[in-house]
Scaffold this motif. Structure first.
Motif, short mmCIF file in Angstrom:
data_model
loop_
_atom_site.label_atom_id
_atom_site.label_comp_id
_atom_site.label_asym_id
_atom_site.label_seq_id
_atom_site.Cartn_x
_atom_site.Cartn_y
_atom_site.Cartn_z
N ILE A 14 0.82 -1.21 0.00
CA ILE A 14 0.00 0.00 0.00
C ILE A 14 0.85 1.26 0.00
CG2 ILE A 14 -0.31 0.10 2.51
CD1 ILE A 14 -3.00 0.94 -0.10
N GLU A 15 1.99 1.23 0.67
CA GLU A 15 2.88 2.41 0.70
C GLU A 15 3.37 2.74 -0.71
OE1 GLU A 15 3.55 -0.37 2.57
OE2 GLU A 15 2.81 0.34 4.51
N VAL A 16 3.67 1.71 -1.49
CA VAL A 16 4.13 1.92 -2.86
C VAL A 16 2.98 2.44 -3.71
CG1 VAL A 16 5.08 0.80 -4.91
CG2 VAL A 16 5.96 0.21 -2.64
N GLN A 17 1.79 1.89 -3.55
CA GLN A 17 0.63 2.36 -4.30
C GLN A 17 0.36 3.84 -4.03
OE1 GLN A 17 -2.86 -0.13 -3.81
NE2 GLN A 17 -1.59 -1.97 -3.73
N GLN A 18 0.43 4.23 -2.75
CA GLN A 18 0.20 5.63 -2.38
C GLN A 18 1.29 6.53 -2.95
OE1 GLN A 18 -0.01 5.22 1.87
NE2 GLN A 18 -2.22 4.90 1.86
N ALA A 19 2.51 6.08 -2.91
CA ALA A 19 3.62 6.89 -3.42
C ALA A 19 3.50 7.07 -4.93
CB ALA A 19 4.96 6.24 -3.06
N ILE A 20 3.07 6.03 -5.63
CA ILE A 20 2.88 6.13 -7.08
C ILE A 20 1.75 7.10 -7.40
CG2 ILE A 20 2.12 4.85 -9.13
CD1 ILE A 20 3.69 2.43 -7.89
N ALA A 21 0.67 7.03 -6.63
CA ALA A 21 -0.45 7.95 -6.83
C ALA A 21 -0.01 9.39 -6.58
CB ALA A 21 -1.61 7.59 -5.91
N THR A 35 7.95 19.98 1.31
CA THR A 35 9.16 19.18 1.19
C THR A 35 8.99 17.88 1.96
OG1 THR A 35 10.49 21.17 1.02
CG2 THR A 35 11.64 19.16 1.62
N GLU A 36 8.32 17.94 3.10
CA GLU A 36 8.10 16.74 3.91
C GLU A 36 7.25 15.72 3.17
OE1 GLU A 36 6.22 15.57 8.25
OE2 GLU A 36 6.78 17.64 7.85
N GLU A 37 6.16 16.17 2.50
CA GLU A 37 5.32 15.26 1.73
C GLU A 37 6.11 14.62 0.58
OE1 GLU A 37 0.83 16.88 1.63
OE2 GLU A 37 2.33 18.26 0.82
N ARG A 38 6.81 15.46 -0.14
CA ARG A 38 7.58 14.96 -1.28
C ARG A 38 8.62 13.95 -0.82
NH1 ARG A 38 10.21 19.50 -4.43
NH2 ARG A 38 8.05 20.00 -4.74
N TYR A 39 9.32 14.26 0.25
CA TYR A 39 10.35 13.36 0.78
C TYR A 39 9.74 12.01 1.19
CZ TYR A 39 14.07 11.43 3.63
OH TYR A 39 15.02 10.59 4.14
N LYS A 40 8.60 12.07 1.85
CA LYS A 40 7.93 10.85 2.32
C LYS A 40 7.65 9.89 1.17
CE LYS A 40 3.51 9.38 4.24
NZ LYS A 40 2.20 9.83 4.70
N TYR A 41 7.04 10.39 0.12
CA TYR A 41 6.64 9.53 -0.99
C TYR A 41 7.79 9.21 -1.94
CZ TYR A 41 1.91 10.26 0.63
OH TYR A 41 0.77 10.28 1.40
N TYR A 42 8.64 10.17 -2.22
CA TYR A 42 9.76 9.90 -3.10
C TYR A 42 10.73 8.91 -2.48
CZ TYR A 42 8.62 13.53 -6.54
OH TYR A 42 8.02 14.27 -7.53
N SER A 43 10.89 8.94 -1.17
CA SER A 43 11.77 7.99 -0.48
C SER A 43 11.27 6.56 -0.67
CB SER A 43 11.85 8.32 1.01
OG SER A 43 12.49 9.54 1.20
N VAL A 44 9.96 6.37 -0.61
CA VAL A 44 9.39 5.04 -0.81
C VAL A 44 9.73 4.55 -2.22
CG1 VAL A 44 7.22 3.73 -1.05
CG2 VAL A 44 7.51 5.34 0.84
N LEU A 45 9.54 5.41 -3.21
CA LEU A 45 9.82 5.02 -4.59
C LEU A 45 11.31 4.76 -4.81
CD1 LEU A 45 7.43 7.49 -6.45
CD2 LEU A 45 7.07 5.06 -5.96
N GLU A 46 12.16 5.55 -4.18
CA GLU A 46 13.60 5.32 -4.29
C GLU A 46 13.98 4.00 -3.65
OE1 GLU A 46 15.47 8.70 -2.52
OE2 GLU A 46 14.87 10.04 -4.13
N ASN A 47 13.41 3.70 -2.49
CA ASN A 47 13.76 2.48 -1.75
C ASN A 47 13.38 1.21 -2.49
OD1 ASN A 47 14.92 3.92 0.34
ND2 ASN A 47 13.06 3.92 1.56
N VAL A 48 12.30 1.24 -3.27
CA VAL A 48 11.89 0.04 -4.02
C VAL A 48 12.46 0.03 -5.43
CG1 VAL A 48 9.80 -0.36 -2.66
CG2 VAL A 48 9.68 1.02 -4.75
N GLY A 49 13.24 1.05 -5.77
CA GLY A 49 13.92 1.07 -7.07
C GLY A 49 13.10 1.60 -8.22
#
Length: 60
Positions: A14-21, A35-49
Motif C-alpha cells: 500500500i505504501e508503494v501504491q500511495q507513493a505512485i499515486a 518538502t516533507e510530503e515529497r520526501y515521504k513519498y519519493y523515499s518510498v519510490l527510491e527504496n523500491v527502485g
C-alpha cells in the motif's frame, strides 16, 4: 531501475501504491506540496527502485 507493471499495481504494498499515486498526481497536476510530503513519498519510490535518487529532494 525497476520497471512497474501497472496491471499488477494492486500486488504492490500500500505504501508503494500511495507513493505512485502521489508521484503521478504531482507530475500531472503540478500541485504544490511540502518538502516533507515529497520526501515521504519519493523515499518510498527510491527504496523500491522505481525512482532514481533526486538531489533536489532533501530530507526535511
Amino acid at each position: 531501475m525497476k520497471k512497474l507493471d501497472l496491471n499488477k499495481l494492486d500486488e504492490e504494498p500500500i505504501e508503494v501504491q500511495q507513493a505512485i499515486a502521489f508521484y503521478a498526481s504531482h507530475t500531472i497536476n503540478k500541485m504544490r506540496v511540502t518538502t516533507e510530503e515529497r520526501y515521504k513519498y519519493y523515499s518510498v519510490l527510491e527504496n523500491v527502485g522505481l525512482l532514481e535518487p533526486l538531489k533536489s529532494v532533501v530530507e526535511p
